[in-house]
Every structure is written in C-alpha cells, then in structure tokens.
Design a protein around this motif. Structure first.
Motif, PDB file in Angstrom:
ATOM      1  N   THR A  24       0.816  -1.217   0.000  1.00 31.51           N
ATOM      2  CA  THR A  24       0.000   0.000   0.000  1.00 31.51           C
ATOM      3  C   THR A  24       0.846   1.261   0.000  1.00 31.51           C
ATOM      4  N   SER A  43      -7.028  -1.983  -1.011  1.00 36.03           N
ATOM      5  CA  SER A  43      -6.255  -2.994  -1.730  1.00 36.03           C
ATOM      6  C   SER A  43      -7.159  -4.175  -2.018  1.00 36.03           C
ATOM      7  N   ASN A  83      -4.359   1.731  -5.317  1.00 35.62           N
ATOM      8  CA  ASN A  83      -4.604   1.374  -3.913  1.00 35.62           C
ATOM      9  C   ASN A  83      -5.153   2.557  -3.108  1.00 35.62           C
TER      10      ASN A  83
END
Length: 769
Positions: free
Chosen positions: A326, A671, A743
């Motif tokens: 991330t 995500s 993300n």
C-alpha cells in the motif's frame, strides 16, 4: 551382557540418526567410541560418523570439523589411498556393519544401496534423501553431489577447514553403497605422515528428513599414489558462489568444501536453500583438474567476512527500510531474479535506466524509482541472502535495502524550484491537472533526458509562449493560453535533468508563467495552498465592476483561458484583489494612452470533492471588467474563468457535482486483499461520480467508491477505513474530478446514513465530519 544383547542395544541406539558416511580404513572415528588400535574392542556396528551435523545443534568448529572425531585417528599405517589419474572406490553406508569394514564373520551379501532396502532400522528415504522407494529408482533432483578434498599436511592439530581443496566431485550421490571418485592426474605425493582428506556432503532437504539444514564432514589420513608429479602444487581453494544459469559467473579454479549452519567456522552464510557440489556452484563432475592454478581469491584459514558490495560511482547505501504493497518505499518499477539477483546488479540496472533510487527486497526483487518514502527498519530485519551474492543480504519480506544516487533528493522526494532560481519575470503557478484529451497548455511539447524547469521555460520563452510546463520528468509543454485546474498532489516525478526538483507527474504539470501573462490569475487561485480569505486591490483609473466575492480555500481549482497578447490589467506583482463575502471588488489598470481595451472575467466558486469538513459553502459569480491601455486604435479582449473552492471548518461541506443526498467522505487506503467497500466491482471507460452513485443506488448500498479512474465499488459500510492522500487519478469520464488512484479509493456516502454529532455521543472514535 551377552554379545547378542550388546549388538541389539547398539542397534537401537543407532537408529535415531541413521544417515550416511563414506567408510574407509583411513577414517577418523572408524571404531568409535574406541580407538582403532584397541585390540579388545571392535565396534563393527558404528554409525557415529553418519550423524548429520545439524544447524539446530549449533556445533563449534571442534565439534563439527572431521565430525569432531579427530581424537580417534585411524590405525597406524591405515590410509585412504587416492590413485592420481585413476579412480578411488569406496563405500557409502548408514552403518559400518553394512560395509566390507564390518564384522569379518558376517558373510551375508552387502546391499546394493547405501542403506538397507528391507524397511529395517537403517533404511528409508530419510537416510538417503534421494530414493523414490527401494525399488531401484531414484529422484535425481535430490542429488546434491559429494566431494573429496585434500590438504598437504599430516598435522591434525593445526589444520583448518579452509586449508582443504576439493579434488573430486560425484554429482549423482548419494545413492548406491559403492561409490567412485575420479582423481586428478599429476597430484604431488603426500608428506611422510600422509595427507589429510575429507568427505563432504550436503543433502538437499525436503524429502523425508526431519531437519533439512545439515552437512556431513568426515576426515581421513590419505596417501596419493599412481601418476604423481612432485613439481605440481595443489593450490588453496576459493569459496564458491551460486551461479545458476550463468557459468561465466562461477568461481574458477580450485575451491574449498562448503561449510554452513554451524555455530562457527562456516565459510558460507546460513542459506535457506542448500548449496550443491554441482555445476550451479561451480563444481564440475569428476576430477577437479584446475586445482593447480592459483585461485583469484584464496579462502583465508579464518572464516571469511562479507565485503562491501561495489556500487556505481556516486551511489551509497541508505540502509534497511520498511515496505508494503500500500505504501511502496520505492514506487517505481520492479523485476525479479530468483537465481542471480545482487545489490550491484540491481543498482547498476536502475542507474543505467536513469533512476535515482534502487532497492533489493525479498532476496530476488529489484526496485527502481525516482522518488522514495523511507522509514528506517533495523538492519537485522533485512536478512534474506541475495541469490547471486551469498555474502550480501537483499532485504526480506516487507523490508528493502535502499541505495541512492548522489543526484537523488535527500528527502526522498524532489522539491519545487524556489522562486529565486526561476528566470527573471517568471512565476510558479503550482501543480496542475493535465487532461490528455484537453491539454492544459496548447503549444505542444518536447521530450528530453536533460529536462529541467529552467530549460523548459527558456525553450517556451524563446518561442514567444507565455506559459511553460514540465510533466512526467522528461516532458516540456508550452502554451499561449492555459487551462489550469490545480491538483493537490501528483507532481512527484524528478526532473530528468535535475533530479533535486520536481517536473510534474502522471497527468500532472508544474506550470510557470511570465509575469505579463498572470494578470487575470490571482496568486492564491493558481496554487494549491491558498489562504481562506484573500485580499486583492488595484489602482483605479477609468472603469469599474462590482460583485459579491467568494471565500477561497487551500483546495482551490483554477481554469484560465487567455487570448490576449497584451500586458495584463492585474498582475501579482502590481495589484492586490479584495475577495470577501461582503465586499465589492474593483479591478482596473493604469492607462497611459487614449485608446483602451476591455477584458471581461468571470469568477466561479465551487467545492472540491475532498474529505468533507463541517463547513458551509457559498457559490459566487463575479464579473470583473478591466481597462488596459496598449497603443492607439488597438484593442484586445481576454476572458478568464477561475474556479475557487470555498469552505470553512464550521459545517459539512456540500458539493454541487454530486446528486442530491450524497456527500464525499474523502480518500482512503484500499487494496484487493483488504477492501474498504466489500461489494462487487464495476468498471466503465467513462466513469463519473454520478455513474458510480447510480450503480450503488440500484444495489441499495449507501456507500460508493471510485478507484483508479474507472472502477466503482459499493458497500453497506466502510471496513477498517484509513484516510490517505493519493486520490489523484482523474475520473475516466470527468477529468476535473479525482477517482481514487493506485490502492486509493474516493468514498462517497448517502447523507441519510451519516450520523449526526449527537448520535456519535458515547461512541468510540470521532464523527465522520
């Protein structure tokens, strides 16, 4: 105790560690626990030398070298005989009793395989590590090879592990009891007391044994016979390296045996994958005929230490850093090489492609980037061995060793060029959204590997353009007019010609203008950091225009279209504007000649789709008429539209571009493995906020989320939301709005589901606004 009972007891003891060793009369420990010349005790059932030297046992050098049996020498006059230029024939077995060195009264036939094939105490795949079953078949992938090594000394008290040089390798071992090794021709004869030799095996693990990280090392007194040559010298060996698929990278010449997983005395680091006495570690099958050539780097008698990895000129190590899917430490490009990845190779590759940062992760991964987000981790956490350089570590899971060029920004991120470094007469308009279907600057572009802000401005200025913009590091854009929509983020790519400074990003421009072109753009409206209330004033000469003014905030957007080639009526250097909710703005310019030109501006205030605050907003349209003197009988008209965000911290922000009953919740981390909205995903090439809301409304879900420009997700609630920046990807169907990012997800919520502050009383956390 009767002899039969003693044999049964010894047999039971030996079953716990039934593996293999090369048995020879010149062996140290042949008659363990008795001395070999003890006339009254013969341990024909000895299996002590076959016990694996396990990592878990953590033996010191004295405990593992020669299996720790150097105080149990062979019988005087007994030697392992190595015929130079010929073949040594020996026996590999789980137990002395299964070889011709066992009980001389045992006349039963010896087994074909190294361990008994009948399911007895010394049989089984766990002993050999290579057998499919005891049916005559073998699985070749489990062969790790074994090696004979020699040292030309008879002094067992002074010999060190790295004093031995490998002279023969049997790659398809171990398997059958009888084994042969080809001995190089021209070996010199041994000294009067003989030489010292070792047998070395590292099994490959994962095939029936209880603990995979183990080696075997047994010592012998040996003599060299046959085709000897006293003029030759067996050279000290070098430490081998793994060179899968790249023979030219293998260590050439003489090599030492491989030792690892022990408490001390190792010459290899503790590898997760066992090394081989095979080609992928530089050991050819058969006689090692290159032992007479000096090694480029002979192994020291003391355990080696890792040396610093050679880096390209100007590069340095920054240390071990945290990394995650991330929040990438190096958000650039990556590659993977499970066999040959090295620090040196990765850094050189990144440098050759013009990147400023390089990193190695999870052993096999190489990352390159021009920016970095660096959070230091303990150096011990970057502990995975580089597959192409076993003395270096290449990060770990979630850990990356980072390296930086001397040109890399010290903060990890490039910065904007300071005003003092801009060419005279030019100013910074900030980070601007660039829509590929409707470019911010209309004068075309060029690309250069040496692109800088200054060179781009010079290029555009020389062609008579009033605007210059740098994008994605290498691109320079020019324009006589500008369509400017301020972006709060996304300008993060270093200039290819000056990496200390930023040159836009993906769909992002850093825009600069000559002061003569900025008359219709207040400094506060063109930047992403604007005071909540701005003041603009001007000298007045002829005509005026009045309006109610809107407040401005740090998330303002500006759209500017100009067709005037004249000097502006209002410039940041010579005028000030007053914008407030209750004042009238009068904007005029000084006149020096009788003829005049009239320009009309429209100022529109809107609210951005950022994380809402508890603010009330207002929308105001302001028309500004300015009179500018150019020259007699010449007039020019220019029109400017400025979108300015307005909000305070008093009440929830509304948005004019959302359907009634919906509000923006802002930007969040997302995500594929940890969705904020767990409903199904839809994707459209012309995605907008309205389309995503319509999709979620049909599903009776009060949350809508937009990601990566064209993806729409829905949900009944937000799961473990973490607010973030990075929602900088324009919506596929509306480039003026941001639809999440990589993300990152932009969340919209139905207002009927938003709790009031009173409803939140007594609950943990904070209300959503």
């Amino acid at each position: 105790m009767h002899l039969s009972a003693l044999l049964v007891a010894l047999t039971c003891v030996s079953t716990a560690s039934a593996h293999v060793a090369l048995w020879d009369k010149g062996m140290f420990g042949l008659n363990y626990p008795y001395q070999s010349d003890d006339p009254s005790n013969n341990n024909y059932n000895n299996n002590e030398p076959v016990i694996p030297l396990k990592q878990v046992d953590a033996r010191s050098t004295a405990g593992w070298f020669g299996h720790g049996l150097l105080s149990f020498p062979p019988k005087s006059g007994d030697f392992m005989v190595l015929p130079s230029g010929g073949t040594y024939n020996g026996e590999v077995s789980c137990n002395r009793g299964q070889t011709t060195l066992g009980d001389p009264n045992d006349k039963t036939a010896k087994y074909q395989y190294a361990c008994r094939p009948d399911g007895g105490q010394y049989s089984g795949v766990g002993a050999l590590h290579v057998m499919n079953a005891y049916n005559g078949t073998v699985d070749n992938k489990w062969f790790g090879g074994s090696a004979l090594a020699i040292a030309y000394t008879s002094d067992v008290n002074s010999i060190k592990p790295n004093d031995l040089t490998v002279i023969s390798v049997k790659q398809n071992s171990v398997w059958e009891r009888q084994i042969s090794y080809q001995i190089p021709a021209g070996l010199p004869p041994c000294p009067a007391g003989g030489c010292l030799c070792t047998w070395n095996w590292i099994h490959q693990g994962g095939h029936g044994e209880g603990y995979p990280n183990e080696i075997y090392n047994v010592m012998y007194r040996c003599q060299v016979t046959g085709n000897t040559n006293s003029a030759n010298v067996v050279q000290k060996g070098a430490i081998p390296n793994k060179c899968d698929g790249n023979p030219s990278a293998c260590v050439k010449g003489p090599k030492v045996p491989m030792y690892l997983w022990q408490a001390d005395g190792n010459n290899l680091p503790d590898l997760d994958t066992p090394p081989n006495y095979k080609d992928n570690w530089g050991y050819a099958d058969g006689a090692q005929n290159d032992v007479f050539k000096p090694a480029a780097t002979p192994a020291s008698s003391t355990p080696p230490k890792a040396t610093a990895t050679a880096l390209p000129s100007g590069w340095k190590a920054l240390g071990c850093m945290t990394d995650s899917t991330t929040t990438r430490a190096l958000p650039g490009v990556s590659s993977s090489d499970a066999n040959n990845n090295t620090i040196q190779g990765c850094v050189a590759s990144c440098a050759s492609k013009g990147y400023l940062f390089a990193g190695v992760e999870y052993g096999q991964e190489c990352w390159c980037s021009n920016t970095a987000t660096l959070t230091a981790a303990a150096s011990t956490e970057c502990n995975m061995v580089c597959p192409g350089d076993i003395w270096s570590n290449c990060g770990a899971g979630g850990r990356i060793n980072v390296f930086a060029s001397s040109n890399a920004p010290t903060s990890g991120e490039p910065t904007t060029v300071p005003a003092s470094s801009l060419p005279s007469g030019w100013s910074d308009l900030g980070c601007i959204v660039d829509d590929q279907s409707n470019r911010a600057l209309n004068g075309g572009s060029s690309t250069s590997s040496n692109n800088t802000v200054q060179s781009c401005i010079a290029k555009c200025s020389a062609q008579g353009f009033a605007y210059a913009g740098v994008e994605y590091g290498q691109e320079c854009w020019c324009g006589s007019t500008a369509r400017l929509t301020a972006a709060s983020s996304g300008c993060n790519v270093a200039c290819s010609g000056d990496p200390s400074y930023v040159c836009g990003g993906s769909n992002r421009l850093n825009v600069y203008s000559s002061k003569s072109s900025t008359s219709s753009i207040s400094a506060s409206a063109s930047r992403s950091t604007v005071a909540s209330t701005s003041t603009i004033s001007s000298k007045v000469s002829t005509s005026t225009s009045s309006s109610k003014a809107a407040t401005s905030s740090s998330s303002s957007k500006a759209v500017v279209t100009s067709s005037s080639s004249s000097k502006a009526a209002v410039s940041s250097s010579s005028s000030k504007a007053v914008v407030s909710s209750s004042s009238k703005a009068v904007v005029l310019s000084s006149s020096s000649k009788p003829a005049t030109s009239t320009s009309t501006s429209k100022v529109v205030s809107t609210t951005p789709l950022a994380a809402p605050t508890s603010a009330k907003t207002s929308t105001t349209t302001t028309k500004v008429t300015s009179t500018t003197s150019i020259k007699p009988s010449t007039t020019t008209t220019s029109t400017t539209t400025i979108k300015t965000s307005t909000s305070t911290s008093a009440a929830p922000a509304a948005t004019t571009s959302l359907p009634a009953g919906w509000v923006s919740r802002g930007c969040y981390v997302d995500s594929s493995s940890a969705r904020v909205l767990t409903g199904s995903m839809d994707s459209k090439t012309d995605m907008t906020y309205a389309q995503c809301i319509a999709i979620c409304t049909k599903k009776n879900m009060p949350y809508a989320g937009l990601e990566y420009g064209k993806q729409c997700l829905c949900g009944t609630s937000m799961v473990s939301p973490t607010s973030a920046t990075g929602c900088t990807t324009p919506c596929a169907g509306d480039a003026s709005a941001m639809c999440g990012g990589f993300n990152r997800i932009t969340i919209l919520q139905q207002t009927s589901t938003v709790k009031s502050r009173r409803e939140w009383n007594g609950e943990r956390g904070q209300p959503p606004y």
